[in-house]
Motif scaffolding. Structure first.
Motif, PDB file in Angstrom:
ATOM      1  N   ASN A 159       5.219  -4.798   1.811  1.00  0.00           N
ATOM      2  CA  ASN A 159       4.280  -5.910   1.685  1.00  0.00           C
ATOM      3  C   ASN A 159       3.048  -5.528   1.904  1.00  0.00           C
ATOM      4  O   ASN A 159       2.925  -4.637   2.864  1.00  0.00           O
ATOM      5  CB  ASN A 159       4.953  -7.095   2.329  1.00  0.00           C
ATOM      6  N   SER A 160       2.196  -6.372   1.843  1.00  0.00           N
ATOM      7  CA  SER A 160       0.734  -6.093   2.362  1.00  0.00           C
ATOM      8  C   SER A 160       0.366  -4.589   2.143  1.00  0.00           C
ATOM      9  O   SER A 160      -0.278  -4.314   3.147  1.00  0.00           O
ATOM     10  CB  SER A 160       0.560  -6.678   3.802  1.00  0.00           C
ATOM     11  N   LEU A 161       0.538  -4.483   0.855  1.00  0.00           N
ATOM     12  CA  LEU A 161       0.133  -3.072   0.538  1.00  0.00           C
ATOM     13  C   LEU A 161      -1.355  -2.680   0.628  1.00  0.00           C
ATOM     14  O   LEU A 161      -2.221  -3.619   0.473  1.00  0.00           O
ATOM     15  CB  LEU A 161       0.645  -2.850  -0.944  1.00  0.00           C
ATOM     16  N   LYS A 162      -1.608  -1.674   1.201  1.00  0.00           N
ATOM     17  CA  LYS A 162      -3.074  -0.917   1.368  1.00  0.00           C
ATOM     18  C   LYS A 162      -3.271   0.229   0.343  1.00  0.00           C
ATOM     19  O   LYS A 162      -2.219   0.747   0.011  1.00  0.00           O
ATOM     20  CB  LYS A 162      -3.071  -0.403   2.616  1.00  0.00           C
ATOM     21  N   PRO A 163      -4.629   0.414   0.162  1.00  0.00           N
ATOM     22  CA  PRO A 163      -4.828   1.767  -0.902  1.00  0.00           C
ATOM     23  C   PRO A 163      -4.232   2.983  -0.136  1.00  0.00           C
ATOM     24  O   PRO A 163      -3.951   3.824  -0.794  1.00  0.00           O
ATOM     25  CB  PRO A 163      -6.396   1.720  -0.433  1.00  0.00           C
ATOM     26  N   GLU A 164      -4.047   2.978   1.376  1.00  0.00           N
ATOM     27  CA  GLU A 164      -3.473   4.549   1.806  1.00  0.00           C
ATOM     28  C   GLU A 164      -2.126   4.415   1.378  1.00  0.00           C
ATOM     29  O   GLU A 164      -1.448   5.529   2.008  1.00  0.00           O
ATOM     30  CB  GLU A 164      -4.040   4.417   3.227  1.00  0.00           C
ATOM     31  N   ASP A 165      -1.534   3.262   0.957  1.00  0.00           N
ATOM     32  CA  ASP A 165      -0.025   3.635   0.560  1.00  0.00           C
ATOM     33  C   ASP A 165       0.072   4.093  -0.962  1.00  0.00           C
ATOM     34  O   ASP A 165       1.210   4.310  -1.247  1.00  0.00           O
ATOM     35  CB  ASP A 165       0.494   1.978   0.588  1.00  0.00           C
ATOM     36  N   THR A 166      -0.990   4.404  -1.555  1.00  0.00           N
ATOM     37  CA  THR A 166      -0.833   5.067  -2.575  1.00  0.00           C
ATOM     38  C   THR A 166      -0.185   6.548  -2.492  1.00  0.00           C
ATOM     39  O   THR A 166      -0.620   7.427  -1.671  1.00  0.00           O
ATOM     40  CB  THR A 166      -2.285   5.182  -3.199  1.00  0.00           C
ATOM     41  N   ALA A 167       0.948   6.675  -3.190  1.00  0.00           N
ATOM     42  CA  ALA A 167       1.587   8.040  -3.174  1.00  0.00           C
ATOM     43  C   ALA A 167       2.594   7.905  -4.353  1.00  0.00           C
ATOM     44  O   ALA A 167       2.911   6.802  -4.831  1.00  0.00           O
ATOM     45  CB  ALA A 167       2.183   8.232  -1.742  1.00  0.00           C
ATOM     46  N   VAL A 168       3.464   8.998  -4.504  1.00  0.00           N
ATOM     47  CA  VAL A 168       4.637   8.976  -5.006  1.00  0.00           C
ATOM     48  C   VAL A 168       5.785   8.969  -3.969  1.00  0.00           C
ATOM     49  O   VAL A 168       5.742   9.456  -3.033  1.00  0.00           O
ATOM     50  CB  VAL A 168       5.071  10.593  -5.690  1.00  0.00           C
ATOM     51  N   TYR A 169       6.463   8.019  -4.378  1.00  0.00           N
ATOM     52  CA  TYR A 169       7.551   7.683  -3.187  1.00  0.00           C
ATOM     53  C   TYR A 169       8.892   8.261  -3.894  1.00  0.00           C
ATOM     54  O   TYR A 169       9.339   8.208  -4.977  1.00  0.00           O
ATOM     55  CB  TYR A 169       7.897   6.100  -3.262  1.00  0.00           C
ATOM     56  N   TYR A 170       9.596   8.781  -2.897  1.00  0.00           N
ATOM     57  CA  TYR A 170      11.049   9.512  -3.263  1.00  0.00           C
ATOM     58  C   TYR A 170      11.947   8.936  -2.186  1.00  0.00           C
ATOM     59  O   TYR A 170      11.890   8.713  -1.102  1.00  0.00           O
ATOM     60  CB  TYR A 170      10.745  10.886  -2.901  1.00  0.00           C
ATOM     61  N   CYS A 171      13.208   9.021  -2.718  1.00  0.00           N
ATOM     62  CA  CYS A 171      14.262   8.624  -1.997  1.00  0.00           C
ATOM     63  C   CYS A 171      15.296   9.823  -1.774  1.00  0.00           C
ATOM     64  O   CYS A 171      15.159  10.792  -2.517  1.00  0.00           O
ATOM     65  CB  CYS A 171      15.420   7.635  -2.602  1.00  0.00           C
ATOM     66  N   LYS A 172      15.851   9.783  -0.705  1.00  0.00           N
ATOM     67  CA  LYS A 172      16.832  10.908  -0.139  1.00  0.00           C
ATOM     68  C   LYS A 172      17.976  10.414   0.480  1.00  0.00           C
ATOM     69  O   LYS A 172      18.124   9.479   0.899  1.00  0.00           O
ATOM     70  CB  LYS A 172      15.747  11.583   1.055  1.00  0.00           C
ATOM     71  N   ALA A 173      19.023  11.238  -0.030  1.00  0.00           N
ATOM     72  CA  ALA A 173      20.266  10.936   0.599  1.00  0.00           C
ATOM     73  C   ALA A 173      20.801  12.274   1.257  1.00  0.00           C
ATOM     74  O   ALA A 173      20.746  13.068   0.728  1.00  0.00           O
ATOM     75  CB  ALA A 173      21.314  10.695  -0.573  1.00  0.00           C
TER      76      ALA A 173
END
Length: 116
Positions: free
Chosen positions: A83-97
């Motif tokens: 929520n309340s996303l900011k420009p600095e949240d811009t990235a590739v998001y990866y999940c990990k197990a």
């Protein structure tokens, strides 16, 4: 064959929300600790949020109060509500197990772009 498949990324405006999903297959998902990481251009990959197999959560300071990680073991899926996303949240998001150092799996990533 183990697969982690992320979805839910996209282009949003500042202040908007996204919900990322990561569906796992090929592993006994419920016994794995899971987490979300991100990597912006020119930066190292960093932890965003984690949730253990027991349901204990942890967050990087950058996401505290804005991001919520959860998991549904019945669906073999881990989620990241942002929520309340900011420009600095811009990235590739990866999940990990992860189940110990010798059993670590990553997804292929999903792009999140926050435009101002």
């Amino acid at each position: 064959q183990v697969q982690l498949v992320e979805s839910g990324g996209g282009l949003v405006q500042v202040g908007e929300s996204l919900r990322l999903s990561c569906a796992a297959s090929g592993i006994l998902f419920s016994i794995y600790d899971t987490g979300w990481y991100r990597q912006a251009p020119g930066k190292q990959r960093e932890m965003v949020a984690q949730i253990t197999r027991a349901g204990t959560t942890g967050y990087a300071d950058s996401g505290k109060g804005r991001f919520t990680i959860s998991r549904d073991n019945g669906k073999n899926t881990v989620y990241l509500q942002m929520n309340s996303l900011k420009p600095e949240d811009t990235a590739v998001y990866y999940c990990k197990a992860e189940l110990g150092a010798l059993s670590v799996y990553w997804g292929q990533g999903t792009q999140v772009t926050v435009s101002s």
